[in-house]
Design an enzyme around this catalytic site. Structure first.
Site, PDB file in Angstrom:
ATOM      1  N   HIS A 291       0.801  -1.222   0.000  1.00 23.29           N
ATOM      2  CA  HIS A 291       0.000   0.000   0.000  1.00 23.29           C
ATOM      3  C   HIS A 291       0.835   1.273   0.000  1.00 23.29           C
ATOM      4  CE1 HIS A 291      -3.547  -2.543   1.772  1.00 23.29           C
ATOM      5  NE2 HIS A 291      -3.362  -2.743   0.488  1.00 23.29           N
TER       6      HIS A 291
ATOM      7  N   ASN B  75      -2.964 -12.613  16.035  1.00 22.74           N
ATOM      8  CA  ASN B  75      -3.876 -11.474  16.117  1.00 22.74           C
ATOM      9  C   ASN B  75      -4.477 -11.432  17.518  1.00 22.74           C
ATOM     10  OD1 ASN B  75      -6.201  -9.621  15.598  1.00 22.74           O
ATOM     11  ND2 ASN B  75      -5.621  -9.911  13.463  1.00 22.74           N
TER      12      ASN B  75
HETATM   13  C1  BJW Z   1      -3.052  -6.881  16.715  1.00 19.36           C
HETATM   14  C2  BJW Z   1      -2.468  -6.107  17.679  1.00 19.36           C
HETATM   15  C3  BJW Z   1      -1.344  -6.641  18.279  1.00 19.36           C
HETATM   16  C4  BJW Z   1      -4.105  -5.000  16.975  1.00 19.36           C
HETATM   17  N1  BJW Z   1      -0.894  -7.847  17.912  1.00 19.36           N
HETATM   18  N2  BJW Z   1      -2.610  -8.072  16.369  1.00 19.36           N
HETATM   19  C5  BJW Z   1     -13.268  -7.589  -3.389  1.00 19.36           C
HETATM   20  C6  BJW Z   1     -14.346  -7.670  -2.530  1.00 19.36           C
HETATM   21  C7  BJW Z   1     -14.806  -6.533  -1.886  1.00 19.36           C
HETATM   22  C8  BJW Z   1     -14.204  -5.302  -2.061  1.00 19.36           C
HETATM   23  C9  BJW Z   1     -13.113  -5.215  -2.894  1.00 19.36           C
HETATM   24  C10 BJW Z   1     -12.670  -6.353  -3.551  1.00 19.36           C
HETATM   25  N3  BJW Z   1     -11.609  -5.991  -4.313  1.00 19.36           N
HETATM   26  C11 BJW Z   1     -11.372  -4.661  -4.126  1.00 19.36           C
HETATM   27  C12 BJW Z   1     -12.281  -4.166  -3.280  1.00 19.36           C
HETATM   28  C13 BJW Z   1     -12.372  -2.747  -2.830  1.00 19.36           C
HETATM   29  C14 BJW Z   1     -11.367  -2.430  -1.733  1.00 19.36           C
HETATM   30  C15 BJW Z   1     -11.647  -3.301  -0.516  1.00 19.36           C
HETATM   31  O1  BJW Z   1     -10.972  -4.240  -0.211  1.00 19.36           O
HETATM   32  N4  BJW Z   1     -12.675  -2.961   0.235  1.00 19.36           N
HETATM   33  C16 BJW Z   1     -13.016  -3.738   1.437  1.00 19.36           C
HETATM   34  C17 BJW Z   1     -12.831  -2.854   2.676  1.00 19.36           C
HETATM   35  C18 BJW Z   1     -14.411  -4.285   1.301  1.00 19.36           C
HETATM   36  N5  BJW Z   1      -9.997  -2.638  -2.187  1.00 19.36           N
HETATM   37  C19 BJW Z   1      -9.357  -1.742  -2.916  1.00 19.36           C
HETATM   38  O2  BJW Z   1      -9.923  -0.702  -3.245  1.00 19.36           O
HETATM   39  C20 BJW Z   1      -7.929  -2.023  -3.340  1.00 19.36           C
HETATM   40  N6  BJW Z   1      -7.808  -1.789  -4.731  1.00 19.36           N
HETATM   41  C21 BJW Z   1      -8.199  -2.693  -5.658  1.00 19.36           C
HETATM   42  O3  BJW Z   1      -8.527  -3.806  -5.365  1.00 19.36           O
HETATM   43  O4  BJW Z   1      -8.160  -2.210  -6.960  1.00 19.36           O
HETATM   44  C22 BJW Z   1      -8.915  -2.908  -7.935  1.00 19.36           C
HETATM   45  C23 BJW Z   1     -10.385  -2.613  -7.698  1.00 19.36           C
HETATM   46  C24 BJW Z   1     -10.821  -1.318  -7.503  1.00 19.36           C
HETATM   47  C25 BJW Z   1     -12.175  -1.055  -7.232  1.00 19.36           C
HETATM   48  C26 BJW Z   1     -13.083  -2.092  -7.148  1.00 19.36           C
HETATM   49  C27 BJW Z   1     -12.646  -3.402  -7.343  1.00 19.36           C
HETATM   50  C28 BJW Z   1     -11.272  -3.656  -7.621  1.00 19.36           C
HETATM   51  C29 BJW Z   1      -6.965  -1.047  -2.682  1.00 19.36           C
HETATM   52  C30 BJW Z   1      -6.944  -1.176  -1.206  1.00 19.36           C
HETATM   53  C31 BJW Z   1      -5.992  -0.139  -0.613  1.00 19.36           C
HETATM   54  C32 BJW Z   1      -6.115  -0.068   0.898  1.00 19.36           C
HETATM   55  N7  BJW Z   1      -5.459   1.083   1.382  1.00 19.36           N
HETATM   56  C33 BJW Z   1      -5.416   1.342   2.795  1.00 19.36           C
HETATM   57  C34 BJW Z   1      -4.992   2.799   3.019  1.00 19.36           C
HETATM   58  C35 BJW Z   1      -3.501   2.981   2.777  1.00 19.36           C
HETATM   59  C36 BJW Z   1      -3.050   4.351   3.089  1.00 19.36           C
HETATM   60  C37 BJW Z   1      -3.297   4.741   4.536  1.00 19.36           C
HETATM   61  O5  BJW Z   1      -2.956   4.016   5.479  1.00 19.36           O
HETATM   62  O6  BJW Z   1      -3.838   5.834   4.724  1.00 19.36           O
HETATM   63  O7  BJW Z   1      -4.539   0.449   3.447  1.00 19.36           O
HETATM   64  S1  BJW Z   1      -6.991   0.996   3.600  1.00 19.36           S
HETATM   65  C38 BJW Z   1      -6.291   0.387   5.096  1.00 19.36           C
HETATM   66  O8  BJW Z   1      -6.654  -0.994   5.300  1.00 19.36           O
HETATM   67  C39 BJW Z   1      -4.774   0.419   4.892  1.00 19.36           C
HETATM   68  C40 BJW Z   1      -4.368  -0.896   5.480  1.00 19.36           C
HETATM   69  O9  BJW Z   1      -3.126  -1.299   4.941  1.00 19.36           O
HETATM   70  C41 BJW Z   1      -5.496  -1.802   5.113  1.00 19.36           C
HETATM   71  C42 BJW Z   1      -5.578  -3.047   5.920  1.00 19.36           C
HETATM   72  O10 BJW Z   1      -5.820  -2.781   7.255  1.00 19.36           O
HETATM   73  P1  BJW Z   1      -5.129  -3.674   8.381  1.00 19.36           P
HETATM   74  O11 BJW Z   1      -3.674  -3.566   8.261  1.00 19.36           O
HETATM   75  O12 BJW Z   1      -5.700  -5.027   8.338  1.00 19.36           O
HETATM   76  O13 BJW Z   1      -5.512  -2.868   9.710  1.00 19.36           O
HETATM   77  P2  BJW Z   1      -6.838  -2.956  10.626  1.00 19.36           P
HETATM   78  O14 BJW Z   1      -6.842  -1.762  11.496  1.00 19.36           O
HETATM   79  O15 BJW Z   1      -8.044  -3.209   9.820  1.00 19.36           O
HETATM   80  O16 BJW Z   1      -6.619  -4.276  11.509  1.00 19.36           O
HETATM   81  C43 BJW Z   1      -5.653  -4.346  12.533  1.00 19.36           C
HETATM   82  C44 BJW Z   1      -5.653  -5.778  13.060  1.00 19.36           C
HETATM   83  O17 BJW Z   1      -4.580  -5.920  13.981  1.00 19.36           O
HETATM   84  C45 BJW Z   1      -6.931  -6.175  13.812  1.00 19.36           C
HETATM   85  O18 BJW Z   1      -7.340  -7.452  13.353  1.00 19.36           O
HETATM   86  C46 BJW Z   1      -6.507  -6.238  15.277  1.00 19.36           C
HETATM   87  O19 BJW Z   1      -7.200  -7.236  16.002  1.00 19.36           O
HETATM   88  C47 BJW Z   1      -5.049  -6.605  15.140  1.00 19.36           C
HETATM   89  N8  BJW Z   1      -4.202  -6.147  16.228  1.00 19.36           N
HETATM   90  N9  BJW Z   1      -3.227  -4.921  17.802  1.00 19.36           N
HETATM   91  C48 BJW Z   1      -1.606  -8.537  16.953  1.00 19.36           C
HETATM   92  N10 BJW Z   1      -0.701  -5.949  19.261  1.00 19.36           N
END
Ligand code: BJW
Ligand code: ZN
Length: 269
Positions: free
Chosen positions: A127, A242
């Site tokens: 990302h 997690n």
């Molecule tokens: C601990 C802990 C500790 C806490 N020890 N654990 C298919 C189906 C449905 C939707 C889509 C799909 N394909 C694409 C989409 C759309 C979209 C998407 O996925 N939407 C879903 C939300 C439904 N995806 C996209 O748009 C992607 N692009 C794409 O696919 O292009 C083609 C396309 C476009 C349009 C339509 C279809 C296809 C791009 C995604 C880019 C994501 N970007 C972000 C922002 C980056 C910049 C920024 O940070 O500002 O990336 S969003 C955000 O989420 C960020 C993160 O990297 C990402 C993931 O989050 P993460 O890392 O999992 O964090 P959290 O907070 O959610 O979870 C933390 C976890 O840690 C928790 O589980 C806690 O329990 C745990 N935890 N403390 C261990 N100490």
């Protein structure tokens, strides 16, 4: 019939010791113990906005000043943050494993560069990075650690919910050294494509690995959310670390519940 994942650490360590090609897929939770707010956790609010509402191209084109304030704030926060025991365990384990002619590839969704800071090599950043900029006019992308990134953002970006937007005129926001176009953070927002080369590298590592660790990700954002399930579908061991269960936990052979800063130093020792 789905079987509950095992939380037998001794059994995991046996698999780990035999693995030749390991992938470690990380999310915001790996940086939580460094004090970096997770994306969807309680610290995921900035002013009155959910991070999801600002991490979009629409938000940036509507109000580049607001989105720059948000990313400026997160860049400045990172100046006070260091890698934690989880980042260090991964980096040390990679060095040891590579020394033995085996492979560990770190694939991260995080933009905070804490894996690099811990010494991990060849991190695949799905990302992008907080510390890179992208010119919206000429596409130039480059490292940038300036603090503040431009004078107009100095002292701006306070996260409190009653802070007023700064409404910085566009010409005072960061601009490209090459073409004077408006810069944006070089991160992947919702609805944007991941970089082709990076995606190719990630798919290669995911397709070849014989063990996958999924650390601190809610596994709801695609395409990253399908990587570990793809590995599990090949019959390859996947271990999730997690604080909680996730929508994908049931598909994995191992689940270790707790803070990864405590679990990974044991798992990877
Ligand atoms: C601990 C802990 C500790 C806490 N020890 N654990 C298919 C189906 C449905 C939707 C889509 C799909 N394909 C694409 C989409 C759309 C979209 C998407 O996925 N939407 C879903 C939300 C439904 N995806 C996209 O748009 C992607 N692009 C794409 O696919 O292009 C083609 C396309 C476009 C349009 C339509 C279809 C296809 C791009 C995604 C880019 C994501 N970007 C972000 C922002 C980056 C910049 C920024 O940070 O500002 O990336 S969003 C955000 O989420 C960020 C993160 O990297 C990402 C993931 O989050 P993460 O890392 O999992 O964090 P959290 O907070 O959610 O979870 C933390 C976890 O840690 C928790 O589980 C806690 O329990 C745990 N935890 N403390 C261990 N100490
Ligand atoms: Zn440019």
């Amino acid at each position: 019939l789905s079987k509950m994942p095992s939380s037998d650490m001794a059994k995991f360590r046996e698999v780990f010791k035999k693995a030749e090609k390991i992938v470690v897929l990380t999310g915001a939770g790996v940086s939580a113990e460094s004090g970096v707010p997770t994306f969807r956790g309680s610290g995921g609010l900035w002013r009155t906005y959910k991070s999801q509402d600002l991490a979009t191209p629409d938000a940036f084109y509507r109000d580049p000043s607001l989105v720059w304030e948000f990313y400026h704030y997160r860049r400045e926060v990172m100046c006070t943050k260091k890698p934690n025991a989880a980042h260090v365990a991964i980096a040390e384990s990679q060095a040891l494993i590579r020394g033995k002619g085996r492979e560990m590839t770190v694939v991260t969704q995080n933009i905070d560069e804490l894996h690099h800071a811990a010494g991990t090599q060849d991190v695949i950043e799905l990302h992008g990075s907080l510390f890179r900029t992208l010119c919206i006019k000429c596409g130039d992308t480059r490292a940038n650690r300036d603090s503040p990134i431009c004078e107009a953002l100095r002292g701006k970006g306070a996260p409190d919910r009653d802070t007023k937007a700064s409404n910085i005129p566009e010409e005072q926001l960061p601009h490209c050294q090459k073409c004077k176009g408006l810069l944006r953070p070089s991160v992947v927002w919702f609805g944007e494509m991941l970089d082709d080369d990076i995606l190719l590298k990630a798919h290669k590592a995911i397709g070849e690995c014989d063990l996958c660790l999924v650390v601190g990700t809610s596994s709801v954002v695609y395409p990253a959310a399908m990587f570990a399930p793809q590995v599990a579908a090949r019959g390859v061991a996947v271990a999730e670390f997690n604080m909680e269960v996730t929508p994908t936990t049931q598909q994995f052979g191992f689940h270790f519940q707790g803070p990864c800063g405590e679990l990974l130093p044991i798992a990877l020792s």
